[in-house]
Design an enzyme around this catalytic site. Sequence first.
Site, PDB file in Angstrom:
ATOM      1  N   HIS A  73      51.539  51.565  31.974  1.00 63.18           N
ATOM      2  CA  HIS A  73      51.099  51.261  30.612  1.00 63.18           C
ATOM      3  C   HIS A  73      52.273  51.389  29.656  1.00 63.18           C
ATOM      4  O   HIS A  73      53.335  51.898  30.015  1.00 63.18           O
ATOM      5  CB  HIS A  73      49.993  52.237  30.177  1.00 63.18           C
ATOM      6  CG  HIS A  73      50.498  53.645  30.000  1.00 63.18           C
ATOM      7  ND1 HIS A  73      50.816  54.468  31.069  1.00 63.18           N
ATOM      8  CD2 HIS A  73      50.774  54.369  28.883  1.00 63.18           C
ATOM      9  CE1 HIS A  73      51.262  55.619  30.613  1.00 63.18           C
ATOM     10  NE2 HIS A  73      51.250  55.598  29.293  1.00 63.18           N
ATOM     11  N   ASP A 103      52.907  52.781  25.458  1.00 62.31           N
ATOM     12  CA  ASP A 103      52.244  53.624  24.466  1.00 62.31           C
ATOM     13  C   ASP A 103      51.927  52.819  23.205  1.00 62.31           C
ATOM     14  O   ASP A 103      52.782  52.088  22.699  1.00 62.31           O
ATOM     15  CB  ASP A 103      53.115  54.823  24.095  1.00 62.31           C
ATOM     16  CG  ASP A 103      53.201  55.842  25.224  1.00 62.31           C
ATOM     17  OD1 ASP A 103      52.478  55.687  26.229  1.00 62.31           O
ATOM     18  OD2 ASP A 103      53.993  56.794  25.101  1.00 62.31           O
ATOM     19  N   HIS A 134      55.537  52.359  31.738  1.00 60.21           N
ATOM     20  CA  HIS A 134      55.811  53.546  32.526  1.00 60.21           C
ATOM     21  C   HIS A 134      54.532  54.032  33.187  1.00 60.21           C
ATOM     22  O   HIS A 134      53.434  53.578  32.862  1.00 60.21           O
ATOM     23  CB  HIS A 134      56.430  54.660  31.658  1.00 60.21           C
ATOM     24  CG  HIS A 134      55.663  54.977  30.419  1.00 60.21           C
ATOM     25  ND1 HIS A 134      55.661  54.159  29.301  1.00 60.21           N
ATOM     26  CD2 HIS A 134      54.862  56.029  30.089  1.00 60.21           C
ATOM     27  CE1 HIS A 134      54.919  54.675  28.349  1.00 60.21           C
ATOM     28  NE2 HIS A 134      54.400  55.814  28.800  1.00 60.21           N
ATOM     29  N   ARG A 174      50.858  68.696  38.333  1.00 65.15           N
ATOM     30  CA  ARG A 174      51.873  68.482  37.307  1.00 65.15           C
ATOM     31  C   ARG A 174      51.224  68.604  35.937  1.00 65.15           C
ATOM     32  O   ARG A 174      50.078  68.183  35.743  1.00 65.15           O
ATOM     33  CB  ARG A 174      52.500  67.093  37.455  1.00 65.15           C
ATOM     34  CG  ARG A 174      53.494  66.690  36.367  1.00 65.15           C
ATOM     35  CD  ARG A 174      53.983  65.261  36.601  1.00 65.15           C
ATOM     36  NE  ARG A 174      55.005  64.855  35.635  1.00 65.15           N
ATOM     37  CZ  ARG A 174      54.756  64.215  34.504  1.00 65.15           C
ATOM     38  NH1 ARG A 174      53.505  63.908  34.183  1.00 65.15           N
ATOM     39  NH2 ARG A 174      55.742  63.858  33.685  1.00 65.15           N
TER      40      ARG A 174
END
Length: 329
Positions: A209, A211, A265, A275
């Site tokens: 995607h 941002d 990204h 994570r």
Amino acid sequence: MESEPPFGEFVNSVFGNIVEQEETEAKFDVDECELPLIDLGHLNLGNLEHEECKRKICEASTEWGFFQIVNHGVSKEILSRIHREQVELFRQPFQIKTNEKLLNLSSGCYRWGTQTAITQKQFAWSEAFHIPLSTIFQLSEFEGLRSSLQEFAIKASDLAQQIAKILAENLGCKSTFFFKNCLPSSCYIRMNRYPACPVSSKVFGLIPHTDSDFLTVLHQDQVGGLQLLKDGKWIRVKPNPDALVINIGDLFQAWSNGVYKSLEHRVVANHEIERFSFAYFLCPSHDTVIQSCCEPSIYRKFSFREYRQQVEEDVKTTGDKVGLSRFRR
């Protein structure tokens, strides 16, 4: 009570047994790189160092759309505190996390997976808390988290405004646009957890995607998993324990008339280790009109509300975000 969202049950019920599926479009064997690293402390030195630092910021935003910053003014103590407190928050039972009363925030603050996914590759193996800055004060039951997020929000907002000013002036544009339109009432923080995934070679922690903001200020742990698409190739970002990651969002790409790049990204799930990350998003009010600062413009002007609505409609109907290509002239 179990804290883990029912990722496996959801995916298997919608897409079948993913453990048995062989084919996947995701390619995770990629090269590792270190993003451009910029020492913001140089902005406080002599004119030569100051101007060179600004040049590096503009160059990285043009060529990469991503870069890392050190000496950014956000203390390790604040970052470590938020990490500890978000771990504690995500350890809450799943049924409690799905109840908006947990953080005394509106419905939809807590999100997990991708309920709109049409195909397996559109499903995100992660959970998140989406917290508008204007509501942080409501986190009364999590006093430590509330205080830490408020401190981070102030620092991250100053950083984002400082970087936006540098990028705007580089284009010969008025930098006051961001101070007038990107107020605390329209910005937010997102805390993310990417659980260990038993089928990490077949699903994303966060799907590819871009941002939908001007700038993102990201803190990530040292597990790794962030990848970006540059020059048609996916690159694995090597974590830096001393750095924050800055990336250009769609709105800045449109506002800069394509000079600064909003790169696609993703986050690749880890097979064994969870994570954590958290990020600040510099966003304008919904009524703010985004218009390229120079002509001829490659994008038509649009309001942030219109952009958000178009993204939501595309995701709902296709499972994917289309983004800025919808607004090209």
